[in-house]
Design a protein around this motif. Structure first.
Motif, PDB file in Angstrom:
ATOM      1  N   HIS A 196       0.837  -1.196   0.000  1.00 26.05           N
ATOM      2  CA  HIS A 196       0.000   0.000   0.000  1.00 26.05           C
ATOM      3  C   HIS A 196       0.879   1.255   0.000  1.00 26.05           C
ATOM      4  CE1 HIS A 196      -3.825   1.977   0.482  1.00 26.05           C
ATOM      5  NE2 HIS A 196      -3.436   2.597   1.584  1.00 26.05           N
ATOM      6  N   SER A 229       2.749   6.634  -6.962  1.00 25.88           N
ATOM      7  CA  SER A 229       1.839   7.632  -7.551  1.00 25.88           C
ATOM      8  C   SER A 229       2.445   9.029  -7.469  1.00 25.88           C
ATOM      9  CB  SER A 229       0.491   7.603  -6.825  1.00 25.88           C
ATOM     10  OG  SER A 229      -0.127   6.361  -6.976  1.00 25.88           O
ATOM     11  N   ASP A 239       2.626   1.776  -3.369  1.00 24.37           N
ATOM     12  CA  ASP A 239       1.713   2.263  -4.406  1.00 24.37           C
ATOM     13  C   ASP A 239       1.510   3.770  -4.293  1.00 24.37           C
ATOM     14  OD1 ASP A 239       1.425  -0.254  -5.444  1.00 24.37           O
ATOM     15  OD2 ASP A 239      -0.438  -0.704  -4.381  1.00 24.37           O
ATOM     16  N   HIS A 240       1.396   4.255  -3.073  1.00 20.19           N
ATOM     17  CA  HIS A 240       1.222   5.696  -2.881  1.00 20.19           C
ATOM     18  C   HIS A 240       2.487   6.467  -3.271  1.00 20.19           C
ATOM     19  CE1 HIS A 240      -2.762   6.377  -1.217  1.00 20.19           C
ATOM     20  NE2 HIS A 240      -2.641   5.236  -0.553  1.00 20.19           N
TER      21      HIS A 240
END
Length: 484
Positions: A251, A258, A254-255
């Motif tokens: 998680h 981004s 992924d952030h």
């Protein structure tokens, strides 16, 4: 949009073709059948070939480089010179030295007394290779290896010499050999780096090793070597902190990814993409590295082959076994360094210890690859950065002598990967000082290595600061006599 496609429309079809088929080098035979002209073309076409595809059919898929840092003496390893014994203590003739540049350690000597090795030599195998008694295990694989006794370099001190071998230049800052492979041929395993480095240290006199030796230089940083440490944590901070689960880590990544992609969209900095890729690689390495480094399931026969030291993390034997495991798992270039070969004094005793460190495991690696059918497409290289002088450094003392640096002639050996086995190549004069037959410069060595991997070294280039750099620099010829 892929900028490389804009630069060269040819890349679109080929790169897309291979990416859609998910192929690597192992499927190039299929590719060559479907595209008959795949391995044809002039220099421009070769230079424009997409990355990850060799210029022509390769013999080797990967390299394991057993670098003996410090420069082992060719006169105590593979270059037998009986004349040195007959003329022990005599001064090296000026006509042989011919004014050669010396290091500051011997340039002040009035005399250069010839010193024979105190270890004996014997011939081995059908090839009749001369190998010293320091290396009984390597002697047994004499017919599997190609000994080159005519290597030479211009570098006379350790740091520029080892940098030259590893990067093609004596000056720091250029990409290293493993980076060339990673850039030119790509990776065969998305869960491991394409270029891995392992180090060990013997009890002999050592010189330093620096990360510049496995740097990607001006290439993308994703091509730099990853140094694996000895012990239970081969890569520091690879494990998740206490209280952080794998899903939490996913998680988080992924952030971060981004945010990095947004930053890349604003700046266009390719290094941001590399950083994203490296974060992902580290995430996957959390699972792959512990599995690859775990030798607990290796059978007793393999432990016996490499020697008991292979169970001790950080030893040369352990690294040699790890090299085979990394090769099996698709790592393109595995670089081992074993320090301790700089014998300016106490040469006999120190070399005996150094040889004991590496002899059995080096031979075992070749035999292990051979029994697994991997030797034919794995190139194994053994050698240091230059040779040693045939005269005694300092006061003549047959009971405790040393040798200074000698760049004019030294020995290495190679095995597998398209190199002719059982070959003794090149020759030095009766003093072991000058090459008299088939010289091989470091640039030639690089060109030949690239050729075995299916790469034309003159076409493997990278545009940096407005200039197309040849990764192997501006010299070198393929030594075809070395090719099987």
């Amino acid at each position: 949009m892929d900028k490389t496609n804009d630069e060269n429309p040819l890349k679109v079809n080929r790169r897309h073709f291979f990416s859609q088929l998910s192929v690597g080098i192992g499927s190039l035979a299929l590719g060559s059948l479907l595209i008959p002209d795949l391995f044809k073309g002039g220099p421009k076409e070769l230079a424009d070939m997409p990355l990850g595809i060799p210029h022509f059919a390769p013999k080797a898929k990967r390299v394991i480089y057993l670098f003996q840092a410090g420069a082992p003496s060719q006169l105590e390893t593979f270059d037998h010179k009986p004349t040195l014994r007959k003329r022990m203590g005599e001064d090296l003739p000026d006509s042989i030295r011919n004014g050669q540049r010396l290091t500051g350690m011997t340039s002040g000597q009035d005399k250069f007394p010839l010193m024979p090795p105190t270890v004996k030599f014997k011939q081995h195998g059908n090839s009749g290779a001369w190998v010293s008694d320091f290396f009984p295990h390597i002697a047994k694989i004499a017919d599997d290896i190609c000994i080159v006794r005519s290597m030479h370099t211009e570098a006379i001190n350790h740091d520029p010499a080892i940098t030259f071998f590893q990067t093609g230049s004596q000056i720091s800052g250029r990409p290293s050999m493993g980076s060339w492979m990673s850039y030119g041929l790509g990776s065969e395993n998305k869960n491991l780096p394409s270029f891995v480095v392992l180090t060990s240290r013997g009890k002999g006199n050592s010189q330093g090793l620096y990360s510049k030796l496995w740097s990607s230089g001006f290439l993308d940083s994703k091509h730099q070597g990853v140094l694996l440490r000895s012990g239970k944590d081969p890569v520091l901070y690879l494990n998740d902190p206490e209280g952080i689960s794998r899903s939490d880590k996913r998680h988080l990544l992924d952030h971060v990814s981004s945010l990095n992609k947004m930053h890349h969209a604003e700046t266009g900095d390719d290094e941001i993409e590399s950083r994203i890729a490296q974060y992902e690689m580290a995430y996957r390495m959390q699972m792959s590295v512990p599995d690859v480094m775990d030798i607990s399931k290796e059978p007793e026969s393999i432990i016996k082959l490499y020697g008991e030291d292979c169970q001790v993390p950080g030893t040369y034997a352990a690294n040699a076994l790890q090299a085979r495991r990394l090769a099996e798992n698709g790592v393109r270039f595995i670089q081992l360094y074993h320090q301790g070969w700089d014998q300016h004094g106490n040469l006999h005793n120190e070399m005996a210890g150094q040889a004991k460190d590496v002899d059995q495991a080096s031979a075992a690696l070749v035999l292990d690859l051979k029994q697994r059918g991997m030797l034919e497409d794995t190139l194994v290289i053994w050698g240091g950065e230059f040779g040693r002088s045939n005269y005694c450094q300092g006061k003549f003392d047959p009971t405790n002598y040393g040798r200074d640096h000698h760049p004019r002639a030294f020995s290495i050996w190679m095995a597998g990967g398209g190199i002719k086995p059982g070959l003794n190549y090149g020759k030095t004069d009766e003093f072991g000082y000058n090459i008299i037959e088939n010289p091989v410069h470091i640039n030639d060595f690089h060109a030949t290595l690239m050729h075995s991997l299916g790469l034309d070294h003159e076409q493997l280039t990278y545009k940096y600061q407005g200039r197309r750099f040849r990764l192997t620099d501006v010299a070198g010829n393929v030594i075809k006599d070395l090719l099987a």
